[in-house]
Design an enzyme around this catalytic site. Structure first.
Site, PDB file in Angstrom:
ATOM      1  N   ASP A   6     -10.198   7.048  -2.878  1.00 56.68           N
ATOM      2  CA  ASP A   6      -9.500   5.884  -2.052  1.00 56.68           C
ATOM      3  C   ASP A   6     -11.013   5.099  -1.555  1.00 56.68           C
ATOM      4  O   ASP A   6     -11.948   5.258  -1.644  1.00 56.68           O
ATOM      5  CB  ASP A   6      -8.618   6.159  -0.792  1.00 56.68           C
ATOM      6  N   SER A   7     -10.548   3.922  -1.146  1.00 60.47           N
ATOM      7  CA  SER A   7     -11.612   2.959  -0.389  1.00 60.47           C
ATOM      8  C   SER A   7     -12.031   3.635   0.894  1.00 60.47           C
ATOM      9  O   SER A   7     -13.077   3.590   1.285  1.00 60.47           O
ATOM     10  CB  SER A   7     -10.833   1.542  -0.105  1.00 60.47           C
ATOM     11  N   TYR A  38     -10.497  -2.425   0.334  1.00 58.27           N
ATOM     12  CA  TYR A  38     -10.426  -3.015  -1.037  1.00 58.27           C
ATOM     13  C   TYR A  38      -9.340  -4.230  -1.087  1.00 58.27           C
ATOM     14  O   TYR A  38      -9.508  -5.210  -2.022  1.00 58.27           O
ATOM     15  CB  TYR A  38      -9.662  -1.782  -1.957  1.00 58.27           C
ATOM     16  N   GLY A  39      -8.595  -4.279  -0.164  1.00 57.62           N
ATOM     17  CA  GLY A  39      -7.107  -5.219   0.093  1.00 57.62           C
ATOM     18  C   GLY A  39      -7.771  -6.700  -0.083  1.00 57.62           C
ATOM     19  O   GLY A  39      -7.086  -7.631  -0.651  1.00 57.62           O
ATOM     20  N   ASN A  70      -3.528   2.930  -3.968  1.00 53.86           N
ATOM     21  CA  ASN A  70      -2.276   1.914  -4.463  1.00 53.86           C
ATOM     22  C   ASN A  70      -2.991   0.780  -5.050  1.00 53.86           C
ATOM     23  O   ASN A  70      -2.798   0.458  -6.210  1.00 53.86           O
ATOM     24  CB  ASN A  70      -1.311   1.580  -3.328  1.00 53.86           C
ATOM     25  N   THR A  71      -3.998   0.220  -4.176  1.00 55.25           N
ATOM     26  CA  THR A  71      -4.676  -0.934  -4.834  1.00 55.25           C
ATOM     27  C   THR A  71      -5.341  -0.840  -5.973  1.00 55.25           C
ATOM     28  O   THR A  71      -5.033  -1.559  -6.912  1.00 55.25           O
ATOM     29  CB  THR A  71      -5.914  -1.733  -3.800  1.00 55.25           C
ATOM     30  N   CYS A 178       0.284   1.509   0.565  1.00 59.38           N
ATOM     31  CA  CYS A 178      -1.157   1.475   1.026  1.00 59.38           C
ATOM     32  C   CYS A 178      -1.346   3.024   1.858  1.00 59.38           C
ATOM     33  O   CYS A 178      -0.536   3.311   2.555  1.00 59.38           O
ATOM     34  CB  CYS A 178      -1.605   0.732   1.853  1.00 59.38           C
ATOM     35  N   THR A 179      -2.361   4.018   1.197  1.00 58.37           N
ATOM     36  CA  THR A 179      -2.294   5.212   1.435  1.00 58.37           C
ATOM     37  C   THR A 179      -2.783   5.236   3.020  1.00 58.37           C
ATOM     38  O   THR A 179      -2.757   6.297   3.734  1.00 58.37           O
ATOM     39  CB  THR A 179      -3.330   6.066   0.630  1.00 58.37           C
ATOM     40  N   HIS A 180      -3.441   4.061   3.453  1.00 54.91           N
ATOM     41  CA  HIS A 180      -3.811   4.102   4.938  1.00 54.91           C
ATOM     42  C   HIS A 180      -2.710   4.128   5.871  1.00 54.91           C
ATOM     43  O   HIS A 180      -2.528   4.644   7.305  1.00 54.91           O
ATOM     44  CB  HIS A 180      -4.450   2.912   5.333  1.00 54.91           C
TER      45      HIS A 180
HETATM   46  N1  DGL Z   1      -5.725   2.832   0.751  1.00 58.03           N
HETATM   47  C1  DGL Z   1      -5.859   1.929  -0.145  1.00 58.03           C
HETATM   48  C2  DGL Z   1      -4.454   1.645  -0.796  1.00 58.03           C
HETATM   49  O1  DGL Z   1      -3.732   2.432  -0.920  1.00 58.03           O
HETATM   50  C3  DGL Z   1      -6.767   0.691  -0.117  1.00 58.03           C
HETATM   51  C4  DGL Z   1      -6.929   0.119   1.230  1.00 58.03           C
HETATM   52  C5  DGL Z   1      -8.001  -0.866   1.244  1.00 58.03           C
HETATM   53  O2  DGL Z   1      -9.148  -0.617   1.380  1.00 58.03           O
HETATM   54  O3  DGL Z   1      -7.622  -1.949   1.621  1.00 58.03           O
HETATM   55  O4  DGL Z   1      -4.232   0.676  -1.421  1.00 58.03           O
END
Ligand code: DGL
Length: 249
Positions: A6-7, A38-39, A70-71, A178-180
């Site tokens: 992930d990021s 990443y977003g 997810n991104t 988003c996994t966060h």
């Molecule tokens: N956790 C990531 C996702 O599922 C990326 C979040 C990010 O870095 O913006 O998209």
């Protein structure tokens, strides 16, 4: 050995689900914290980061890559997956399978701006589930809060409330795109109440990982955590996330 990336810290929510189902699997988790969030990045940058991250796992001789971002999946859905020696489990496909299995007909998706901009959730859900209604809402404020360790208290709650204010009230379910975000699950639950189901695609992702890997998932049960960001802070946050959230690592 299974590779996950992930990021940043969000991918730990996928790692935790995989660990739950496969206690003896060897896992290597990479957090690309040099490039988080990443977003807010362009699709071109994200495609390049995806390529680099997939190549990174060659040194670990993984049997599969279980996507924890997810991104990155959204970018791959839009522009195609880079070639890979090993199977890659797509998290957005898992989200769609979870929604299909539950029979939800009207869903919201909260995700990063890049994921919503790519339109991948809407396309994937509609391709799998005829007639589904999908509303995608970006939530750019949430990843920086999670990365800063701000999981509890007024600030993350207000940020979640702000995102939820953009959702229709008549949803069957809200998907964490988003996994966060599952790290803020308590805030989503308290803002939305119990009428709207909350879907964490990581649960289906882990189920699919177990099916895919079968006997190859049996190892020493070791987890290797790697970041290209601040290492002491990352390792402290891994411990902390598991203490203050539902994520048990
Ligand atoms: N956790 C990531 C996702 O599922 C990326 C979040 C990010 O870095 O913006 O998209």
């Amino acid at each position: 050995m299974i590779g996950l990336f992930d990021s940043g810290l969000g991918g730990l929510t996928v790692l935790a689900r995989v660990r739950e189902r496969m206690p003896s699997a060897d896992l290597v988790f990479f957090a690309d914290q040099a490039h988080v969030p990443y977003g807010d990045r362009t699709h071109g940058e994200l495609l390049q980061l995806l390529r680099v991250n997939l190549e990174r796992f060659e040194q670990y001789e993984v049997d599969a890559i279980v996507m924890a971002c997810n991104t990155s999946c959204a970018i791959a859905e839009r522009y195609g997956w880079p070639g890979s020696r090993v199977p890659i489990l797509d998290l957005i496909e898992s989200a769609a399978m979870a929604v299909e299995r539950a029979g939800f007909a009207r869903v919201g998706v909260v995700a990063t701006a890049a994921t919503v901009g790519a339109g991948s959730y809407g396309r994937t859900l509609r391709a799998r589930i005829g007639g589904i209604d999908v509303v995608e809402v970006p939530a750019p404020a949430l990843v920086p809060l999670v990365e800063a360790g701000a999981l509890l208290g007024d600030e993350p709650r207000a940020a979640v409330a702000e995102v939820c204010a953009h959702l229709p009230l008549d949803l069957d379910a809200l998907v964490y795109g988003c996994t966060h975000y599952p790290l803020l699950d308590g805030h989503f639950r308290s803002v939305l109440g119990n009428e709207i189901a909350l879907v964490d695609p990581a649960i289906m992702q882990a189920e699919r990982a177990e099916l895919l890997l079968g006997a190859r998932a049996h190892g020493a049960g070791a987890t290797t955590y790697v970041t290209n960001g601040d290492e002491p802070l990352f390792h402290a946050n891994v411990v902390r996330m598991s203490a203050v959230s539902a994520v048990t690592l």
